[in-house]
Scaffold this active site. Structure first.
Site, mmCIF file in Angstrom:
data_model
loop_
_atom_site.group_PDB
_atom_site.id
_atom_site.type_symbol
_atom_site.label_atom_id
_atom_site.label_comp_id
_atom_site.label_asym_id
_atom_site.label_seq_id
_atom_site.Cartn_x
_atom_site.Cartn_y
_atom_site.Cartn_z
ATOM 1 C CG HIS A 1 -22.831 50.912 -13.457
ATOM 2 N ND1 HIS A 1 -21.802 50.456 -13.910
ATOM 3 C CD2 HIS A 1 -23.517 49.455 -13.174
ATOM 4 C CE1 HIS A 1 -21.199 49.315 -13.897
ATOM 5 N NE2 HIS A 1 -22.821 49.241 -13.745
ATOM 6 C CE LYS B 1 -17.797 36.698 -14.224
ATOM 7 N NZ LYS B 1 -18.550 37.526 -14.150
ATOM 8 N NE ARG C 1 -27.438 46.519 -19.539
ATOM 9 C CZ ARG C 1 -26.373 45.670 -19.838
ATOM 10 N NH1 ARG C 1 -25.045 46.529 -20.325
ATOM 11 N NH2 ARG C 1 -26.355 44.408 -19.528
ATOM 12 C CB SER D 1 -18.417 47.108 -17.291
ATOM 13 O OG SER D 1 -18.671 47.804 -15.929
#
Length: 161
Positions: free
Chosen positions: A20, A44, A93, A130
């Protein structure tokens, strides 16, 4: 004179990784102002509460004078419209990230003409996420090199390491 170019790097950042940070640093070189915006999703439960994420992001981006930190609810394009932001920066990615992000970029353009810029993640960080970082730390591994030091310290504490 042209208006300053303001972009947003959105995400959950739970926690912020070196991947990030790489994208934010590179965006900061390309644009006048970069807002790192944490999506607030009450459905969440994250490891870190939103205020702590904002604090950590501000700490690890403090060397970048044109980076601001904020949070938002709802649609990202509404946040962009409300804050005069003309672009969204997303890190990619792998091809699967592109397949996921492209339809959203098209919808954002359709709704508000907000452009999306894709930056390929630096090769040495393309495997970092993460969720994987949290998983390896829970398993007892060291996250050095995967997250900024300030994040690593709080991550270890949050996971009892």
């Amino acid at each position: 004179m042209a208006e300053p170019t303001r972009v947003v790097c959105p995400g959950s950042f739970d926690p912020m990784t070196n991947g990030h940070l790489d994208i934010v640093e590179r965006a900061a070189r390309l644009f006048d102002e970069v807002v790192v915006a944490v999506l607030v999703n009450e459905k969440k439960q994250g490891l870190f509460p939103i205020p702590e994420r904002l604090e950590l992001i501000a700490e690890v981006t403090s060397h970048l004078p044109n980076v601001k930190v904020d949070s938002f609810h709802g649609l990202l394009v509404d946040y962009c419209t409300d804050h005069g932001i003309t672009g969204i920066v997303k890190g990619l990615r792998a091809a699967s990230d592109f397949d996921y992000e492209l339809p959203m970029a098209h919808m954002n353009d359709h709704m508000t003409k907000v452009d999306t810029v894709f930056l390929a993640t630096s090769p040495g960080l393309s495997f970092v996420s993460s969720s994987l970082v949290k998983e390896i730390v829970k398993g007892g591994a060291d996250a050095s090199g995967l997250v900024p030091d300030a994040v690593r310290t709080r991550l270890n504490a949050a996971l009892g390491r």
